[in-house]
Scaffold this motif. Sequence first.
Motif, PDB file in Angstrom:
ATOM      1  N   THR A   1      41.308  -7.299 -38.060  1.00 45.44           N
ATOM      2  CA  THR A   1      40.174  -7.150 -39.251  1.00 45.44           C
ATOM      3  C   THR A   1      39.611  -8.541 -39.581  1.00 45.44           C
ATOM      4  O   THR A   1      38.502  -8.703 -39.818  1.00 45.44           O
ATOM      5  CB  THR A   1      41.023  -6.633 -40.273  1.00 45.44           C
ATOM      6  OG1 THR A   1      41.358  -5.229 -39.990  1.00 45.44           O
ATOM      7  CG2 THR A   1      40.278  -6.341 -41.665  1.00 45.44           C
ATOM      8  N   ASN A   2      40.245  -9.597 -39.495  1.00 46.29           N
ATOM      9  CA  ASN A   2      39.998 -10.863 -39.754  1.00 46.29           C
ATOM     10  C   ASN A   2      38.866 -11.410 -38.929  1.00 46.29           C
ATOM     11  O   ASN A   2      37.784 -12.121 -39.269  1.00 46.29           O
ATOM     12  CB  ASN A   2      40.881 -12.026 -39.962  1.00 46.29           C
ATOM     13  CG  ASN A   2      40.716 -13.308 -40.444  1.00 46.29           C
ATOM     14  OD1 ASN A   2      40.249 -13.535 -41.574  1.00 46.29           O
ATOM     15  ND2 ASN A   2      40.589 -14.204 -39.494  1.00 46.29           N
ATOM     16  N   GLU A   3      38.818 -10.855 -37.636  1.00 45.78           N
ATOM     17  CA  GLU A   3      38.039 -11.621 -36.756  1.00 45.78           C
ATOM     18  C   GLU A   3      36.861 -10.444 -36.742  1.00 45.78           C
ATOM     19  O   GLU A   3      35.712 -10.987 -36.455  1.00 45.78           O
ATOM     20  CB  GLU A   3      38.470 -11.304 -35.245  1.00 45.78           C
ATOM     21  CG  GLU A   3      37.439 -11.636 -34.093  1.00 45.78           C
ATOM     22  CD  GLU A   3      37.447 -13.286 -33.792  1.00 45.78           C
ATOM     23  OE1 GLU A   3      36.429 -13.640 -33.235  1.00 45.78           O
ATOM     24  OE2 GLU A   3      38.214 -14.033 -34.662  1.00 45.78           O
ATOM     25  N   PHE A   4      36.997  -9.278 -36.893  1.00 43.84           N
ATOM     26  CA  PHE A   4      35.686  -8.144 -36.841  1.00 43.84           C
ATOM     27  C   PHE A   4      35.037  -7.896 -38.224  1.00 43.84           C
ATOM     28  O   PHE A   4      33.575  -7.928 -38.106  1.00 43.84           O
ATOM     29  CB  PHE A   4      36.435  -6.946 -36.339  1.00 43.84           C
ATOM     30  CG  PHE A   4      35.336  -6.079 -36.031  1.00 43.84           C
ATOM     31  CD1 PHE A   4      34.049  -6.496 -35.179  1.00 43.84           C
ATOM     32  CD2 PHE A   4      35.476  -4.385 -35.796  1.00 43.84           C
ATOM     33  CE1 PHE A   4      33.117  -5.678 -34.563  1.00 43.84           C
ATOM     34  CE2 PHE A   4      34.648  -3.699 -35.158  1.00 43.84           C
ATOM     35  CZ  PHE A   4      33.257  -4.274 -34.692  1.00 43.84           C
TER      36      PHE A   4
ATOM     37  N   ASP B   1      27.866 -11.297 -35.469  1.00 48.37           N
ATOM     38  CA  ASP B   1      27.599 -11.345 -34.130  1.00 48.37           C
ATOM     39  C   ASP B   1      27.298  -9.915 -33.649  1.00 48.37           C
ATOM     40  O   ASP B   1      26.785  -9.803 -32.622  1.00 48.37           O
ATOM     41  CB  ASP B   1      28.778 -11.882 -33.413  1.00 48.37           C
ATOM     42  CG  ASP B   1      28.911 -13.291 -33.368  1.00 48.37           C
ATOM     43  OD1 ASP B   1      27.939 -14.046 -33.736  1.00 48.37           O
ATOM     44  OD2 ASP B   1      30.085 -13.845 -33.072  1.00 48.37           O
ATOM     45  N   PHE B   2      27.814  -8.901 -34.479  1.00 49.61           N
ATOM     46  CA  PHE B   2      27.669  -7.516 -34.078  1.00 49.61           C
ATOM     47  C   PHE B   2      26.289  -7.041 -34.899  1.00 49.61           C
ATOM     48  O   PHE B   2      25.828  -5.852 -34.738  1.00 49.61           O
ATOM     49  CB  PHE B   2      28.873  -6.836 -34.333  1.00 49.61           C
ATOM     50  CG  PHE B   2      29.942  -6.946 -33.369  1.00 49.61           C
ATOM     51  CD1 PHE B   2      29.915  -6.228 -32.286  1.00 49.61           C
ATOM     52  CD2 PHE B   2      30.851  -8.104 -33.476  1.00 49.61           C
ATOM     53  CE1 PHE B   2      30.894  -6.519 -31.222  1.00 49.61           C
ATOM     54  CE2 PHE B   2      31.797  -8.342 -32.583  1.00 49.61           C
ATOM     55  CZ  PHE B   2      31.897  -7.514 -31.600  1.00 49.61           C
ATOM     56  N   CYS B   3      25.559  -7.803 -35.664  1.00 50.54           N
ATOM     57  CA  CYS B   3      24.393  -7.290 -36.120  1.00 50.54           C
ATOM     58  C   CYS B   3      23.230  -7.406 -35.250  1.00 50.54           C
ATOM     59  O   CYS B   3      23.226  -8.424 -34.429  1.00 50.54           O
ATOM     60  CB  CYS B   3      23.828  -8.045 -37.411  1.00 50.54           C
ATOM     61  SG  CYS B   3      25.006  -8.302 -38.711  1.00 50.54           S
ATOM     62  N   GLU B   4      22.456  -6.349 -35.149  1.00 44.95           N
ATOM     63  CA  GLU B   4      21.148  -6.191 -34.449  1.00 44.95           C
ATOM     64  C   GLU B   4      20.116  -6.533 -35.200  1.00 44.95           C
ATOM     65  O   GLU B   4      19.766  -6.242 -36.234  1.00 44.95           O
ATOM     66  CB  GLU B   4      21.056  -4.913 -33.737  1.00 44.95           C
ATOM     67  CG  GLU B   4      22.286  -4.601 -32.588  1.00 44.95           C
ATOM     68  CD  GLU B   4      21.968  -3.364 -32.180  1.00 44.95           C
ATOM     69  OE1 GLU B   4      21.090  -3.413 -31.296  1.00 44.95           O
ATOM     70  OE2 GLU B   4      22.645  -2.429 -32.014  1.00 44.95           O
ATOM     71  N   VAL B   5      19.109  -7.392 -34.483  1.00 40.41           N
ATOM     72  CA  VAL B   5      17.939  -7.552 -35.023  1.00 40.41           C
ATOM     73  C   VAL B   5      16.793  -6.826 -34.298  1.00 40.41           C
ATOM     74  O   VAL B   5      16.645  -6.845 -33.202  1.00 40.41           O
ATOM     75  CB  VAL B   5      17.552  -9.072 -35.064  1.00 40.41           C
ATOM     76  CG1 VAL B   5      16.060  -9.572 -35.721  1.00 40.41           C
ATOM     77  CG2 VAL B   5      18.437 -10.017 -35.585  1.00 40.41           C
ATOM     78  N   PHE B   6      15.893  -6.031 -34.919  1.00 42.13           N
ATOM     79  CA  PHE B   6      14.725  -5.620 -34.478  1.00 42.13           C
ATOM     80  C   PHE B   6      13.505  -5.821 -35.328  1.00 42.13           C
ATOM     81  O   PHE B   6      13.433  -5.220 -36.469  1.00 42.13           O
ATOM     82  CB  PHE B   6      15.078  -3.925 -34.418  1.00 42.13           C
ATOM     83  CG  PHE B   6      13.836  -3.073 -33.830  1.00 42.13           C
ATOM     84  CD1 PHE B   6      14.108  -3.096 -32.296  1.00 42.13           C
ATOM     85  CD2 PHE B   6      12.909  -2.605 -34.409  1.00 42.13           C
ATOM     86  CE1 PHE B   6      13.004  -2.087 -31.730  1.00 42.13           C
ATOM     87  CE2 PHE B   6      11.978  -1.802 -33.755  1.00 42.13           C
ATOM     88  CZ  PHE B   6      11.960  -1.649 -32.511  1.00 42.13           C
ATOM     89  N   GLY B   7      12.639  -6.528 -34.802  1.00 47.70           N
ATOM     90  CA  GLY B   7      11.644  -7.045 -35.711  1.00 47.70           C
ATOM     91  C   GLY B   7      12.343  -7.794 -36.993  1.00 47.70           C
ATOM     92  O   GLY B   7      12.826  -9.017 -36.767  1.00 47.70           O
TER      93      GLY B   7
ATOM     94  N   PRO C   1      23.121  -3.805 -40.772  1.00 47.08           N
ATOM     95  CA  PRO C   1      24.487  -4.448 -41.621  1.00 47.08           C
ATOM     96  C   PRO C   1      25.785  -4.815 -40.368  1.00 47.08           C
ATOM     97  O   PRO C   1      25.820  -4.256 -39.681  1.00 47.08           O
ATOM     98  CB  PRO C   1      24.844  -3.492 -42.703  1.00 47.08           C
ATOM     99  CG  PRO C   1      23.435  -2.471 -42.525  1.00 47.08           C
ATOM    100  CD  PRO C   1      22.785  -2.644 -41.264  1.00 47.08           C
ATOM    101  N   PRO C   2      26.379  -5.755 -40.990  1.00 52.25           N
ATOM    102  CA  PRO C   2      27.685  -6.081 -40.194  1.00 52.25           C
ATOM    103  C   PRO C   2      28.612  -5.126 -40.358  1.00 52.25           C
ATOM    104  O   PRO C   2      28.798  -4.128 -41.189  1.00 52.25           O
ATOM    105  CB  PRO C   2      28.081  -7.378 -40.671  1.00 52.25           C
ATOM    106  CG  PRO C   2      27.548  -7.384 -42.300  1.00 52.25           C
ATOM    107  CD  PRO C   2      26.413  -6.639 -42.308  1.00 52.25           C
TER     108      PRO C   2
ATOM    109  N   ALA D   1      31.450  -6.254 -25.448  1.00 55.41           N
ATOM    110  CA  ALA D   1      31.799  -7.094 -26.691  1.00 55.41           C
ATOM    111  C   ALA D   1      32.875  -6.800 -27.727  1.00 55.41           C
ATOM    112  O   ALA D   1      33.748  -7.820 -27.965  1.00 55.41           O
ATOM    113  CB  ALA D   1      30.212  -7.073 -27.697  1.00 55.41           C
ATOM    114  N   LEU D   2      33.259  -5.619 -27.721  1.00 58.48           N
ATOM    115  CA  LEU D   2      34.359  -5.162 -28.467  1.00 58.48           C
ATOM    116  C   LEU D   2      35.736  -5.405 -27.767  1.00 58.48           C
ATOM    117  O   LEU D   2      36.839  -6.125 -28.285  1.00 58.48           O
ATOM    118  CB  LEU D   2      34.490  -3.734 -28.956  1.00 58.48           C
ATOM    119  CG  LEU D   2      33.441  -3.242 -29.999  1.00 58.48           C
ATOM    120  CD1 LEU D   2      33.288  -1.767 -30.010  1.00 58.48           C
ATOM    121  CD2 LEU D   2      33.891  -3.823 -31.206  1.00 58.48           C
TER     122      LEU D   2
END
Length: 539
Positions: A253-256, A261-267, A272-273, A313-314
């Motif tokens: 939980t502390n790591e995730f 790093d798991f947020c995606e950027v589209f435009g 949300p994380p 990634a997980l």
Amino acid sequence: MKWQTTQQLKQLLGKLVKYPSISGSKAEVLLAQYVAAQLSELDYFRENNELVQLHSTGDGRYFVTALVKRNEYIRDTIILVSHFDVVDVQDYGAWKDVAFSPEELTKLFYKHQERLPSEVQADLQEGEWIFGRGVMDMKSGLALHMSLIEQACAGKFSGNLLLLTVPDEEVNSMGMRAAVPALLEMAEKYGLAYKLVLNSEPMFTRYPGDQTNYIYTGSIGKVLPGFYCYGKETHVGEPLAGLNANFMASQITNEFELNTDFCEVFGEEISPPPTNLLQMDLKEDYSVQIPHRAVTLFNLFLQQKSMDEMTGALVELAKRTARRIEERYHHQATRFAQLEKSTSRALSVNVLTFAELRHRAVEMVGLEAVEQLEQTILTNKKKKDERERTIQFVDRLAILCKDLAPMIVLFYAPPYYPAVNSSDDPLVKHVVERLQQHASKKHGVKIVQQHYFGGISDLSYVGLQQPFSSLQALTANMPMWKRGYDLPLEALKKLNVPVLNVGPVGRDAHQWTERLNVPLAFETMKELLEYTIQEVFSK
């Protein structure tokens, strides 16, 4: 015409909200029946009563369809999709008994303004907001769709409208998953060509104080990754002789938690994380044995990434965490050994996927024994929730394979919402451009396009934008897949209709301050929905 004026729509909304249709409740069934009955009273449906239908979801609930066919030769059809279930009202506290009575609750809020957050008090000063569970999410959208159906019955639109309203959107989307094959059957039976699925989920703010008006050309995806932790049992008097699973889960939980790093950027849009939804050990009773089995479950949003990428990634995150657990254990064991003047210990934490764990279990006890164990879990009436059953699946197999412990097992729990995006669809691009121009010219309202609706919606189930092969990483690691939970993948691929969400302005979905801006919903948005439909049929 009974659902056209602001006052008429406000009254309809009040009647819809009065049904406390919390997901899984009896009222969820009663509201489906009420909506079908109300639609059946329209003259068009009195003459064509077979076009209003209650469809079983297979679990005692129903979704509703109401088709207005312009004439037998016209195929172009818009699906108006909504959901009529809501979340519970425990967060209303002393006001929960009136949470389903919008007028009464709104009056109480005006009377006790000092007890409300400052931003809610500011909205109250406008005098245009109504409060209550479901007024925003999303019975106002259903009311608007019923209004549009009534207009279609009167011959306003040049194409066909198909209202689809479903239960269970707030939990597992059982209603929408069951509706997909029915939509294909109706298309075949009535000669329909689906041009667009038009949802009216409310606009969601992107940040506190956001006043932007949005329309959405897609809907964000969601998956529930879980990490099962099996440590090593020991007495609390000898903690270094074992490994506490709660410690393992807390490190994950502390790591995730909120890991960008798991947020995606589209435009310009950022998903949300991830955030934790459940964390617990699996000890059933108190004792001085340390908890050596625990689980932690997360919400993870998806946009463009495939399940192969996300699973990889997980697994890497779990491996990094495993190394940190080993390092932390070794550090503390060494320090304790110095104090005790003894020899320190070391340990190694294995990382597996659920598919790997199940394969190992089959090797150990055979396929028949594993399948029998799984069937026992499925028929266990005490474990009704699909998340609980998923965890029990993993736990029972891990106990069979305890020689692998300490271990971390990655798995997926239901539900899964595929990300969907129609931003590049020619029809959607045309409609968005025209709608933005029209809203500005006629209403003085600026509308901003968002590529993904961030609130999660049933639009995820009107097509499949990833190949079947890319879902293997999900299905192989979801214990409930084809054992009580699945998606109609072939039907989704065949349906594959572009999506658009044009909905009312609301605030605070799933909060006790949930509210709807009545004039914007039942005047401005009503006209914009009518314009949207006319534009779709004009192409």
